[in-house]
Design a protein around this motif. Structure first.
Motif, PDB file in Angstrom:
ATOM      1  N   GLN A  96      38.670  45.546  34.299  1.00  0.00           N
ATOM      2  CA  GLN A  96      37.761  44.828  35.185  1.00  0.00           C
ATOM      3  C   GLN A  96      38.370  44.665  36.574  1.00  0.00           C
ATOM      4  N   THR A  97      37.576  44.966  37.584  1.00  0.00           N
ATOM      5  CA  THR A  97      38.076  44.951  38.951  1.00  0.00           C
ATOM      6  C   THR A  97      37.062  44.324  39.897  1.00  0.00           C
ATOM      7  N   ILE A  98      37.536  43.913  41.072  1.00  0.00           N
ATOM      8  CA  ILE A  98      36.676  43.620  42.206  1.00  0.00           C
ATOM      9  C   ILE A  98      36.982  44.657  43.280  1.00  0.00           C
ATOM     10  N   LEU A  99      36.042  44.873  44.198  1.00  0.00           N
ATOM     11  CA  LEU A  99      36.232  45.850  45.257  1.00  0.00           C
ATOM     12  C   LEU A  99      36.546  45.138  46.564  1.00  0.00           C
ATOM     13  N   ALA A 100      37.652  45.519  47.178  1.00  0.00           N
ATOM     14  CA  ALA A 100      38.017  44.984  48.493  1.00  0.00           C
ATOM     15  C   ALA A 100      37.100  45.589  49.552  1.00  0.00           C
ATOM     16  N   GLY A 101      37.242  45.122  50.788  1.00  0.00           N
ATOM     17  CA  GLY A 101      36.379  45.585  51.860  1.00  0.00           C
ATOM     18  C   GLY A 101      36.511  47.057  52.180  1.00  0.00           C
ATOM     19  N   ASP A 102      37.638  47.656  51.835  1.00  0.00           N
ATOM     20  CA  ASP A 102      37.822  49.094  52.066  1.00  0.00           C
ATOM     21  C   ASP A 102      37.435  49.931  50.848  1.00  0.00           C
ATOM     22  N   GLY A 103      36.802  49.266  49.851  1.00  0.00           N
ATOM     23  CA  GLY A 103      36.342  49.983  48.673  1.00  0.00           C
ATOM     24  C   GLY A 103      37.395  50.191  47.604  1.00  0.00           C
ATOM     25  N   ARG A 104      38.627  49.766  47.857  1.00  0.00           N
ATOM     26  CA  ARG A 104      39.687  49.940  46.868  1.00  0.00           C
ATOM     27  C   ARG A 104      39.618  48.825  45.823  1.00  0.00           C
ATOM     28  N   ARG A 105      40.040  49.157  44.629  1.00  0.00           N
ATOM     29  CA  ARG A 105      39.948  48.212  43.519  1.00  0.00           C
ATOM     30  C   ARG A 105      41.094  47.205  43.520  1.00  0.00           C
ATOM     31  N   ILE A 106      40.772  45.992  43.091  1.00  0.00           N
ATOM     32  CA  ILE A 106      41.777  44.977  42.777  1.00  0.00           C
ATOM     33  C   ILE A 106      41.517  44.555  41.339  1.00  0.00           C
ATOM     34  N   TYR A 107      42.436  44.879  40.455  1.00  0.00           N
ATOM     35  CA  TYR A 107      42.276  44.522  39.044  1.00  0.00           C
ATOM     36  C   TYR A 107      42.474  43.017  38.851  1.00  0.00           C
ATOM     37  N   GLY A 108      41.742  42.469  37.873  1.00  0.00           N
ATOM     38  CA  GLY A 108      41.833  41.041  37.623  1.00  0.00           C
ATOM     39  C   GLY A 108      43.244  40.583  37.319  1.00  0.00           C
ATOM     40  N   LYS A 109      43.978  41.383  36.564  1.00  0.00           N
ATOM     41  CA  LYS A 109      45.342  41.003  36.211  1.00  0.00           C
ATOM     42  C   LYS A 109      46.280  41.115  37.409  1.00  0.00           C
ATOM     43  N   GLU A 110      45.963  41.995  38.347  1.00  0.00           N
ATOM     44  CA  GLU A 110      46.723  42.030  39.598  1.00  0.00           C
ATOM     45  C   GLU A 110      46.521  40.734  40.367  1.00  0.00           C
ATOM     46  N   LEU A 111      45.270  40.336  40.467  1.00  0.00           N
ATOM     47  CA  LEU A 111      44.936  39.122  41.210  1.00  0.00           C
ATOM     48  C   LEU A 111      45.637  37.916  40.606  1.00  0.00           C
ATOM     49  N   GLN A 112      45.653  37.842  39.291  1.00  0.00           N
ATOM     50  CA  GLN A 112      46.334  36.726  38.628  1.00  0.00           C
ATOM     51  C   GLN A 112      47.832  36.750  38.915  1.00  0.00           C
ATOM     52  N   ALA A 113      48.399  37.947  39.028  1.00  0.00           N
ATOM     53  CA  ALA A 113      49.832  38.059  39.299  1.00  0.00           C
ATOM     54  C   ALA A 113      50.169  37.672  40.738  1.00  0.00           C
ATOM     55  N   TRP A 114      49.220  37.875  41.658  1.00  0.00           N
ATOM     56  CA  TRP A 114      49.479  37.572  43.059  1.00  0.00           C
ATOM     57  C   TRP A 114      49.554  36.078  43.329  1.00  0.00           C
ATOM     58  N   PHE A 115      48.693  35.324  42.685  1.00  0.00           N
ATOM     59  CA  PHE A 115      48.731  33.875  42.908  1.00  0.00           C
ATOM     60  C   PHE A 115      48.054  33.135  41.764  1.00  0.00           C
ATOM     61  N   CYS A 116      48.182  31.804  41.766  1.00  0.00           N
ATOM     62  CA  CYS A 116      47.689  30.977  40.672  1.00  0.00           C
ATOM     63  C   CYS A 116      46.737  29.904  41.201  1.00  0.00           C
ATOM     64  N   PRO A 117      45.462  30.229  41.377  1.00  0.00           N
ATOM     65  CA  PRO A 117      44.521  29.208  41.836  1.00  0.00           C
ATOM     66  C   PRO A 117      44.213  28.207  40.740  1.00  0.00           C
ATOM     67  N   LEU A 118      43.790  27.031  41.144  1.00  0.00           N
ATOM     68  CA  LEU A 118      43.353  26.014  40.188  1.00  0.00           C
ATOM     69  C   LEU A 118      41.994  26.390  39.606  1.00  0.00           C
ATOM     70  N   GLN A 119      41.095  26.854  40.484  1.00  0.00           N
ATOM     71  CA  GLN A 119      39.801  27.372  40.069  1.00  0.00           C
ATOM     72  C   GLN A 119      39.553  28.698  40.758  1.00  0.00           C
ATOM     73  N   ALA A 120      38.941  29.636  40.030  1.00  0.00           N
ATOM     74  CA  ALA A 120      38.573  30.926  40.603  1.00  0.00           C
ATOM     75  C   ALA A 120      37.116  31.191  40.261  1.00  0.00           C
ATOM     76  N   VAL A 121      36.311  31.427  41.284  1.00  0.00           N
ATOM     77  CA  VAL A 121      34.883  31.681  41.114  1.00  0.00           C
ATOM     78  C   VAL A 121      34.593  33.115  41.553  1.00  0.00           C
ATOM     79  N   PHE A 122      33.927  33.882  40.680  1.00  0.00           N
ATOM     80  CA  PHE A 122      33.603  35.276  40.985  1.00  0.00           C
ATOM     81  C   PHE A 122      32.098  35.477  40.889  1.00  0.00           C
ATOM     82  N   ASP A 123      31.441  35.643  42.022  1.00  0.00           N
ATOM     83  CA  ASP A 123      30.031  36.021  42.016  1.00  0.00           C
ATOM     84  C   ASP A 123      29.986  37.529  42.214  1.00  0.00           C
ATOM     85  N   ALA A 124      30.200  38.235  41.116  1.00  0.00           N
ATOM     86  CA  ALA A 124      30.332  39.696  41.155  1.00  0.00           C
ATOM     87  C   ALA A 124      29.980  40.271  39.792  1.00  0.00           C
ATOM     88  N   CYS A 125      29.566  41.516  39.770  1.00  0.00           N
ATOM     89  CA  CYS A 125      29.263  42.201  38.515  1.00  0.00           C
ATOM     90  C   CYS A 125      30.521  42.343  37.657  1.00  0.00           C
TER      91      CYS A 125
END
Length: 313
Positions: free
Chosen positions: A181-210
């Motif tokens: 599962q990924t989100i697309l950055a503004g340049d169209g490149r993928r950011i995997y969910g597990k990458e995002l979790q490794a980058w930082f630790c938010p208290l809440q994360a909201v994803f309005d995305a497919c």
């Protein structure tokens, strides 16, 4: 029926009496506090709605809102441009009470379009578009983590495209569903969910995305069942951090935007703000129930709420 532009929407609502955006921030904090308290008190068999709702203040809010102007998918060559995210961006700024000067929390805005925004103090300025490439998002998040205080409480919002990739971030084709599962950055490149979790630790994360449900790999899902809520165990893993993920869809579903009064909004974002503005108790159960009934009445888009461990037994 013609729709007001995000800029017009901002100007039209600036003089109206609105609830403070602080209420929205505190509500998100309250829901997180319930998860934390529930971990400690679950053995006492307390219900979530009976737990006290008291917590500290959110320190950082990161709003990533992407419209992908003029962009096409790098592999499938279909247009990526979105309209609803522009309205969502203004809606969130208004309800978080973003101000051009003197904010009580640290805002980081990652938007790929300009917005003429009038804040609640009457100051009107252009919020310029910024670099929303994969590398920029990563560097921005890592900078926040380097400079944030040890006890910082971070809220992360992403509005844009999500997709289920053909391979995982190691270019393999095996693993759990969340590995793809990924989100697309503004340049169209993928950011995997597990990458995002490794980058930082938010208290809440909201994803309005497919395809965003479960993308952070959290093991427990809160899901509406009739008039109640059930907890589903997804994976037998332990997550040492406290985080709540609110997603627009199940992993195999598409997220939609539609016309509401005054604009064209993402269904999850619009429904979530309505809940946060409402008078019903702000509990996880209440959130799950509200989203299941108001986000998409057709059932084609089922919002999901994920936590690292159950808070009820």
């Amino acid at each position: 029926m013609s729709l007001a532009s995000p800029q017009q929407l901002s100007a039209q609502t600036a003089e109206k009496t609105k609830k403070s955006g602080t209420s929205l921030i505190h509500t998100l904090e309250h829901i997180s506090e319930q998860v934390s308290d529930g971990i400690v008190k679950a053995k006492r068999r307390l219900r979530l709605k009976n737990l006290p709702l008291q917590t500290g203040s959110v320190t950082n809010i990161v709003i990533t809102s992407l419209s992908y102007p003029g962009s096409y998918h790098t592999q499938h060559n279909y247009p990526l441009e979105l309209k609803g995210t522009k309205y969502d961006f203004v809606l969130l700024l208004r309800h978080f009470d973003y101000r051009h000067e003197g904010n009580s929390v640290n805002f980081t805005l990652l938007n790929d379009f300009d917005v003429d925004f009038t804040d609640s103090t009457g100051i009107k300025r252009i919020i310029p578009k910024v670099d929303t490439s994969r590398n920029s998002i990563r560097c921005t998040i890592q900078r926040i983590m380097r400079t944030a205080e040890r006890d910082a409480k971070i809220v992360f919002y992403f509005g844009g495209h999500g997709e289920h990739a053909e391979v995982n971030m190691m270019n393999g084709n095996s693993g759990d569903e969340c590995d793809f599962q990924t989100i697309l950055a503004g340049d169209g490149r993928r950011i995997y969910g597990k990458e995002l979790q490794a980058w930082f630790c938010p208290l809440q994360a909201v994803f309005d995305a497919c395809h965003s449900g479960g993308s952070l790999g959290l093991p427990y899902t809160y899901q509406a069942k009739g008039e109640g809520v059930r907890i589903i165990k997804n994976w037998d893993i332990k997550v040492p951090i406290l985080i709540i993920q609110i997603s627009a869809t199940q992993p195999n579903q598409v997220a939609w935007s539609k016309e509401y009064k005054g604009g064209y909004y993402g269904q999850l974002t619009h429904s979530l703000v309505r809940f946060l503005e409402g008078d019903k108790p702000h509990t996880i159960e209440g959130l799950v129930d509200h989203l299941s009934k108001t986000c998409d009445r057709t059932g084609a888009q089922l919002p999901q709420d994920y936590v690292p461990r159950p808070t009820m037994i």
